[in-house]
Design a protein around this motif. Structure first.
Motif, short mmCIF file in Angstrom:
data_model
loop_
_atom_site.label_atom_id
_atom_site.label_comp_id
_atom_site.label_asym_id
_atom_site.label_seq_id
_atom_site.Cartn_x
_atom_site.Cartn_y
_atom_site.Cartn_z
N ASP A 74 36.73 21.91 31.54
CA ASP A 74 36.78 21.39 32.92
C ASP A 74 37.01 19.88 32.93
O ASP A 74 37.84 19.37 33.67
CB ASP A 74 35.47 21.70 33.66
N LYS A 75 36.24 19.19 32.08
CA LYS A 75 36.38 17.74 31.99
C LYS A 75 37.79 17.37 31.54
O LYS A 75 38.41 16.46 32.07
CB LYS A 75 35.38 17.18 30.98
N THR A 76 38.29 18.12 30.54
CA THR A 76 39.61 17.84 30.01
C THR A 76 40.67 18.00 31.09
O THR A 76 41.60 17.20 31.18
CB THR A 76 39.90 18.78 28.83
N GLU A 77 40.52 19.04 31.90
CA GLU A 77 41.47 19.27 33.00
C GLU A 77 41.49 18.08 33.95
O GLU A 77 42.55 17.59 34.34
CB GLU A 77 41.08 20.54 33.78
N ASP A 78 40.28 17.62 34.31
CA ASP A 78 40.18 16.46 35.20
C ASP A 78 40.94 15.28 34.62
O ASP A 78 41.65 14.56 35.31
CB ASP A 78 38.71 16.04 35.37
N GLU A 121 25.47 20.01 39.96
CA GLU A 121 25.53 21.19 39.10
C GLU A 121 24.21 21.94 39.13
O GLU A 121 24.18 23.17 39.21
CB GLU A 121 25.86 20.79 37.66
N GLU A 146 26.75 28.98 41.76
CA GLU A 146 27.92 28.21 41.39
C GLU A 146 27.48 27.05 40.51
O GLU A 146 26.33 26.91 40.20
CB GLU A 146 28.61 27.64 42.63
N PRO A 203 29.82 29.45 35.53
CA PRO A 203 30.67 30.32 36.32
C PRO A 203 30.38 31.78 36.02
O PRO A 203 30.17 32.14 34.87
CB PRO A 203 32.09 29.93 35.87
N GLN A 223 33.26 25.52 28.25
CA GLN A 223 33.73 25.58 29.63
C GLN A 223 33.63 24.20 30.28
O GLN A 223 34.56 23.74 30.94
CB GLN A 223 32.88 26.60 30.41
N ARG A 224 32.50 23.55 30.03
CA ARG A 224 32.31 22.22 30.60
C ARG A 224 33.32 21.23 30.02
O ARG A 224 33.88 20.41 30.74
CB ARG A 224 30.89 21.73 30.31
#
Lengths: 92, 268
Positions: B176-180, A79, A87, A91, B172-173
């Motif tokens: 993203d983690k939740t999606e994973d 990251e 990136e 974002p 956002q982070r």
């Protein structure tokens, strides 16, 4: 100088601390660009520890703007490296 | 500062400007900023709810898997007690898969828990800053000329804006983690649907020979269990070959505990 640790809070640091912060920040960048996870975690950890120990935490209702914003403590080396290529962390 | 902090600051500040560079006159800036802040706070609350939901889902998966591990372990013991090593191996293999998944799920649950805590802290900070901004804007309105008000409002709004952008990043982070983890949970569901973690004796259609044999064994074992327990109650006989049969009651448990020391003495 006010430093924010993203996701954590803001700290007021004496201007004298700036040199050391810069030094560590450069070390963090080097480690991130080298993709060296261990070195990145070590130097980034040092940087966060410096801000937390030297800085005075601002109250939650303080409305000051930060001079420097550091990434969240759980940032990975991927990251961090990504922030330089536009990136990763944030974002667009 | 050109390093990591510099890059991070630049991006966050760009986001803040995007949030704030809309309104021209002070009153409008105030209203717009405040309204934006409240919206942002609602989003954070929603984000926390999403993380909690994802966590609950993983916790349900985890407890199902725990049941499966116990079941499969029982099956393995039963099969082994019957001298059927092949069946025992099959059950143990499935148990192993379930255990690996369980470990992975549990570590993800802790991670979601940490995310939830961070978001909750962020929400608290943001709420405090919005409240401070609300108070400050009243003072600014009352005390300053339009030109001065514009400057001071910008300062205060930038402070809250930075917090908003930062909380947005944390969200956002977390998302993203939740999606994973959702994807992970789905993968476990698929394994479950494939019968990998099911009670081997409970398989319906599509059961193979091994499954059927094991089911027969299991019911046979249950009878043997009952018999062994009965013997134990009467105060004679040896321990059952396996003690984990279905349909145990609390009384059965007590009887088994009582016979354990006797068995240990016999061993000496």
């Amino acid at each position: 100088m006010i430093v924010r640790i993203s996701g954590e809070g803001q700290y007021r640091l004496a201007d004298e601390a700036l040199a050391r912060v810069n030094e560590l920040d450069n070390a963090v960048v080097e480690a991130a660009q080298a993709g060296d996870e261990a070195r990145f975690q070590a130097t980034f950890g040092d940087l966060l520890a410096l801000v937390r120990s030297q800085g005075e935490e601002l109250p939650e209702d303080d409305l000051s703007t930060s001079d420097v914003i550091l990434p969240p403590p759980d940032t990975t080396v991927e990251e961090a490296a990504g922030t330089f290529t536009g990136e990763g962390l944030i974002p667009d | 500062m050109a390093g990591l902090g510099g890059r991070m600051s630049t991006v966050i500040k760009a986001k803040v400007s995007k949030i704030l560079d809309r309104a021209e006159d002070p009153a409008e800036t105030l209203d717009y900023s405040y309204q934006k802040q409240l919206e942002s706070l609602q989003n954070v609350k929603k984000g926390i709810a999403d993380v909690v939901t994802a966590k609950k889902r993983l916790q349900m998966q985890s407890s199902k898997l725990e049941d499966s591990v116990v079941k499969l372990d029982t099956q393995a013991r039963q099969a082994l007690a019957q001298g059927n090593e092949e069946l025992a191996r099959t059950a143990l293999e499935r148990k192993n898969v379930a255990q690996t998944e369980l470990q992975s799920l549990d570590s993800q649950i802790s991670e979601l828990e940490a995310q939830q805590q961070r978001l909750t802290d962020s929400e608290k900070q943001l709420r405090a800053k919005i409240e401070a901004f609300r108070t400050k804007k009243e003072v600014i309105k009352a005390q300053y000329s339009a030109a001065e008000a514009q400057v001071r409002i910008s300062e205060a709004a930038t402070g809250v804006g930075e917090q908003m952008a930062d909380v947005g990043l944390a969200m956002q982070r977390a998302v993203d983690k939740t999606e994973d983890m959702k994807a992970r949970a789905d993968a476990v569901s698929e394994l479950e649907a494939a019968g990998t973690f099911e009670d081997l004796t409970q398989l319906g259609t599509g059961e193979d020979d091994i499954d059927r044999q094991l089911r027969e064994l299991s019911s046979k074992s249950a009878v043997d269990d009952d018999l062994a327990k009965l013997k134990a109650e009467i105060g004679q006989g040896t321990a059952a070959p396996n003690q984990l049969g279905a349909g145990e009651s609390a009384v059965d448990g007590t009887a088994e505990e009582a016979e354990a020391p006797a068995g240990a003495e016999e061993a000496k």
